[in-house]
Write an enzyme that holds these catalytic residues in place. Structure first.
Site, PDB file in Angstrom:
ATOM      1  N   SER A  25       0.843  -1.198   0.000  1.00  0.00           N
ATOM      2  CA  SER A  25       0.000   0.000   0.000  1.00  0.00           C
ATOM      3  C   SER A  25       0.877   1.246   0.000  1.00  0.00           C
ATOM      4  O   SER A  25       2.063   1.177  -0.349  1.00  0.00           O
ATOM      5  CB  SER A  25      -0.940  -0.028   1.206  1.00  0.00           C
ATOM      6  OG  SER A  25      -1.973   0.916   1.043  1.00  0.00           O
ATOM      7  N   ASN A  26       0.304   2.378   0.363  1.00  0.00           N
ATOM      8  CA  ASN A  26       1.041   3.650   0.389  1.00  0.00           C
ATOM      9  C   ASN A  26       0.401   4.556   1.437  1.00  0.00           C
ATOM     10  O   ASN A  26      -0.674   4.238   1.960  1.00  0.00           O
ATOM     11  CB  ASN A  26       1.009   4.278  -1.024  1.00  0.00           C
ATOM     12  CG  ASN A  26      -0.401   4.584  -1.451  1.00  0.00           C
ATOM     13  OD1 ASN A  26      -1.056   5.449  -0.885  1.00  0.00           O
ATOM     14  ND2 ASN A  26      -0.916   3.830  -2.415  1.00  0.00           N
ATOM     15  N   PRO A  27       1.035   5.692   1.771  1.00  0.00           N
ATOM     16  CA  PRO A  27       0.542   6.490   2.912  1.00  0.00           C
ATOM     17  C   PRO A  27      -0.602   7.461   2.614  1.00  0.00           C
ATOM     18  O   PRO A  27      -0.873   8.348   3.425  1.00  0.00           O
ATOM     19  CB  PRO A  27       1.791   7.256   3.357  1.00  0.00           C
ATOM     20  CG  PRO A  27       2.761   7.171   2.248  1.00  0.00           C
ATOM     21  CD  PRO A  27       2.272   6.233   1.213  1.00  0.00           C
ATOM     22  N   ALA A  90      -4.650   7.099  -4.600  1.00  0.00           N
ATOM     23  CA  ALA A  90      -3.275   6.627  -4.844  1.00  0.00           C
ATOM     24  C   ALA A  90      -3.376   5.109  -5.022  1.00  0.00           C
ATOM     25  O   ALA A  90      -3.252   4.340  -4.065  1.00  0.00           O
ATOM     26  CB  ALA A  90      -2.380   6.997  -3.668  1.00  0.00           C
TER      27      ALA A  90
END
Ligand code: C5P
Length: 210
Positions: A25-27, A90
């Protein structure tokens, strides 16, 4: 507005699981997308907010669909049957080739993770009017023009995520609206809600041009 236009907004990250307890995943926090959903609802649009896993409250008057993976997000976007897509999510570009049903034991992991491409939701969506984001680390305008053409966008909101006051998890953003013909409109440092209101206003101007 005579008839209510339907807008679908994607927000937040996606998670691409390799087993029930591990994922890529990503922030992304989803703040920009939630602000767009709020601003659009306040301007009279019928809004469907397709959200990855985030800890934010649903804005008033917005229908929210929670998803986890990019493929789920894509299905929810198409199911919304909207007139406009604003893609702020995102999205993970890759996912593990397979997802184990049970937690993988250390010994069952080879140390090599095989990945396959996820769909590009914005590029593939059949929604007629599309607005995208181009988050870059550096000069984002040229990349945004390329994205407008590649993904058939009405305009692209470009931002340098490394610029002071911009990027993941902060309340402000410094963006440039970039059009397919290369026109660029640079906005000052604004709250994400103010940026969202500018996006909605630009959409309304775009509609009156047609
Ligand atoms: O090509 P890039 O990922 O930089 O494009 C960013 C834009 O495309 C954003 O609007 C993002 O929400 C959207 N996107 C998408 N599906 C993907 C990748 C990006 O909708 N798989």
């Amino acid at each position: 507005m005579e008839t209510k236009l339907r807008m679908v907004v994607t927000a937040g990250p996606t998670r691409e699981h390799l087993d029930p307890v591990r994922f890529l995943s990503n922030p992304s926090t989803g703040r920009m997308g939630f602000a767009v959903a709020r601003a659009a609802a306040e301007a009279g649009y019928e809004v469907v907010l397709v959200a990855g896993p985030v800890g934010l409250k649903t804005p008033k008057g917005v229908v929210r669909v929670d998803v986890v993976s990019a493929r789920e997000m894509f299905a929810a976007v198409e199911a919304a049957k909207a007139d406009i897509l604003v893609a702020t999510a995102a999205v993970a570009d890759w996912r593990p080739k397979s997802c184990a049903k049970k937690k993988l034991k250390k010994g069952e992991m080879s140390g090599v993770l095989e990945l396959v491409r996820n769909p590009d939701i914005l590029k593939s969506s059949k929604v007629r009017r599309k607005i995208g984001f181009a988050a870059e680390t550096g000069e984002a305008v040229a990349e945004a023009v390329r994205k407008c053409k590649e993904k058939n966008l009405e305009f692209c909101v470009a931002n340098d995520v490394t610029a002071p006051g911009a990027g993941f998890g902060v309340a402000t953003n410094r963006v440039v609206f970039v059009y397919p013909d290369g026109t660029a409109k640079r906005l000052p440092l604004l709250s994400k809600l103010a940026v969202a209101r500018r996006i909605v206003a630009a959409l309304q101007r775009g509609r009156s041009r047609k």
